[in-house]
Design a protein around this motif. Sequence first.
Motif, short mmCIF file in Angstrom:
data_model
loop_
_atom_site.label_atom_id
_atom_site.label_comp_id
_atom_site.label_asym_id
_atom_site.label_seq_id
_atom_site.Cartn_x
_atom_site.Cartn_y
_atom_site.Cartn_z
N PHE A 1 -8.77 3.28 10.81
CA PHE A 1 -7.94 3.36 12.01
C PHE A 1 -8.73 4.13 13.06
CE2 PHE A 1 -3.29 3.41 13.28
CZ PHE A 1 -3.45 3.90 14.54
N PHE A 2 -9.11 3.47 14.16
CA PHE A 2 -9.85 4.10 15.25
C PHE A 2 -8.87 4.62 16.30
CE2 PHE A 2 -12.93 1.26 13.38
CZ PHE A 2 -14.13 1.96 13.47
N ILE A 3 -9.12 5.85 16.78
CA ILE A 3 -8.25 6.45 17.78
C ILE A 3 -9.08 6.91 18.98
CG2 ILE A 3 -6.64 8.32 18.31
CD1 ILE A 3 -5.98 8.41 15.31
N GLY A 4 -8.75 6.38 20.15
CA GLY A 4 -9.36 6.81 21.40
C GLY A 4 -8.39 7.71 22.15
N GLU A 5 -8.79 8.11 23.35
CA GLU A 5 -7.95 9.03 24.12
C GLU A 5 -6.86 8.30 24.89
OE1 GLU A 5 -11.00 9.55 27.87
OE2 GLU A 5 -11.35 10.65 26.04
N GLY A 6 -7.20 7.19 25.53
CA GLY A 6 -6.22 6.46 26.32
C GLY A 6 -6.84 5.25 26.97
N GLN B 1 2.43 4.93 14.13
CA GLN B 1 1.51 3.83 13.82
C GLN B 1 0.68 4.18 12.58
OE1 GLN B 1 -0.07 3.79 17.97
NE2 GLN B 1 -0.08 1.57 17.72
N ILE B 2 0.18 5.40 12.51
CA ILE B 2 -0.62 5.82 11.35
C ILE B 2 0.24 5.78 10.09
CG2 ILE B 2 -1.90 7.72 10.30
CD1 ILE B 2 -2.67 8.54 13.24
N ARG B 3 1.47 6.27 10.17
CA ARG B 3 2.37 6.24 9.00
C ARG B 3 2.60 4.82 8.50
NH1 ARG B 3 4.58 10.84 11.25
NH2 ARG B 3 6.01 9.79 12.66
N ILE B 4 2.73 3.89 9.43
CA ILE B 4 2.98 2.50 9.06
C ILE B 4 1.72 1.84 8.51
CG2 ILE B 4 3.58 0.20 9.97
CD1 ILE B 4 5.43 1.74 12.01
N ILE B 5 0.60 1.99 9.19
CA ILE B 5 -0.65 1.35 8.79
C ILE B 5 -1.16 1.90 7.45
CG2 ILE B 5 -3.10 0.96 9.42
CD1 ILE B 5 -1.21 -0.56 11.26
N GLN B 6 -1.05 3.22 7.27
CA GLN B 6 -1.50 3.89 6.04
C GLN B 6 -3.01 3.70 5.78
OE1 GLN B 6 1.08 2.11 3.08
NE2 GLN B 6 2.85 3.17 3.87
N PRO B 7 -3.84 4.07 6.77
CA PRO B 7 -5.29 3.90 6.59
C PRO B 7 -5.84 4.90 5.58
CG PRO B 7 -4.87 5.20 8.55
CD PRO B 7 -3.52 4.75 8.05
N VAL C 1 -9.81 -3.92 11.28
CA VAL C 1 -9.52 -2.49 11.46
C VAL C 1 -8.31 -2.39 12.38
CG1 VAL C 1 -11.96 -1.87 11.14
CG2 VAL C 1 -11.06 -2.20 13.46
N TYR C 2 -7.83 -1.17 12.62
CA TYR C 2 -6.76 -0.97 13.59
C TYR C 2 -7.28 -0.04 14.67
CZ TYR C 2 -2.05 -1.13 15.39
OH TYR C 2 -0.96 -1.38 16.19
N SER D 1 0.85 -1.18 0.00
CA SER D 1 0.00 0.00 0.00
C SER D 1 0.89 1.23 0.00
CB SER D 1 -0.94 0.00 1.21
OG SER D 1 -0.21 -0.08 2.40
N THR D 2 0.36 2.33 -0.54
CA THR D 2 1.12 3.57 -0.62
C THR D 2 0.61 4.55 0.41
OG1 THR D 2 1.42 3.22 -2.98
CG2 THR D 2 1.84 5.43 -2.16
N SER D 3 1.51 5.11 1.17
CA SER D 3 1.15 6.04 2.23
C SER D 3 0.77 7.40 1.67
CB SER D 3 2.34 6.22 3.18
OG SER D 3 2.11 7.28 4.06
N PRO D 4 -0.41 7.92 2.05
CA PRO D 4 -0.74 9.29 1.66
C PRO D 4 0.16 10.30 2.37
CG PRO D 4 -2.44 8.41 3.11
CD PRO D 4 -1.48 7.29 2.82
N LEU D 5 0.75 9.91 3.48
CA LEU D 5 1.60 10.81 4.25
C LEU D 5 2.99 10.95 3.63
CD1 LEU D 5 0.76 9.57 7.86
CD2 LEU D 5 -0.17 11.56 6.68
N THR D 6 3.55 9.83 3.18
CA THR D 6 4.94 9.85 2.72
C THR D 6 5.12 9.42 1.27
OG1 THR D 6 5.31 7.55 3.40
CG2 THR D 6 5.71 9.27 5.06
N GLY D 7 4.08 8.83 0.68
CA GLY D 7 4.21 8.29 -0.66
C GLY D 7 5.00 6.98 -0.68
N GLU D 8 5.34 6.49 0.51
CA GLU D 8 6.15 5.28 0.65
C GLU D 8 5.28 4.03 0.48
OE1 GLU D 8 9.16 3.46 4.05
OE2 GLU D 8 7.68 4.94 4.63
#
Length: 181
Positions: free
Chosen positions: A56-61, A126-132, A95-96, A3-10
């Motif tokens: 990718f779901f993100i909670g507070e803690g 984690q987001i950079r690696i997962i690339q959701p 999902v993550y 998969s290609t990262s929208p953040l890095t193009g990697e």
Amino acid sequence: DVSTSPLTGENILRDEKIIRLKTLDESQVRGCVKCRLSETRKNTVFGEGDVDATIFFIGEGPGENEDLQGRPFVGRAGDMLNKWIAATGLRRDEVYIANMVKCRALGSRLPMPDEVAMCTPYLEEQIRIIQPQVIVTLGLAALKYMMNDAKLAMGRSRGQWRDWRGIKLMPTFHPAYILRN
């Protein structure tokens, strides 16, 4: 699978994602003592799910159950989140799921700004690696952090698509909030 990262193009292969996430968790997160949250934790709660997840779901803690088990969103809030995920036609393992901070804040308080600042580089990696393709913030704290806007209100934000560094972001309530209210 690539998969290609929208953040890095990697382009990151699935096996490489697994290695990078495991390395991040084992070499940085588990032994982290950057903030006071590390002083009272039982376990760090890194995150879990499909490394090729589109959502990718993100909670507070982590809460008490998460701290004890070392897993995000277990217990009643986790059951609620699992139902939400199922309603999309997906399973939890497709999902993550992660949190802004990886250690429990005692007393069910929100993480303090300095704690968030120390821990969120792990989340962003984690987001950079997962690339959701989509991020879903669970609760106002996660939304405010991701959008870097302390003035946001959940009532006006919920259900409104936003952009986070080229990734679609959808804010919604935290499952624990729904259970309380």
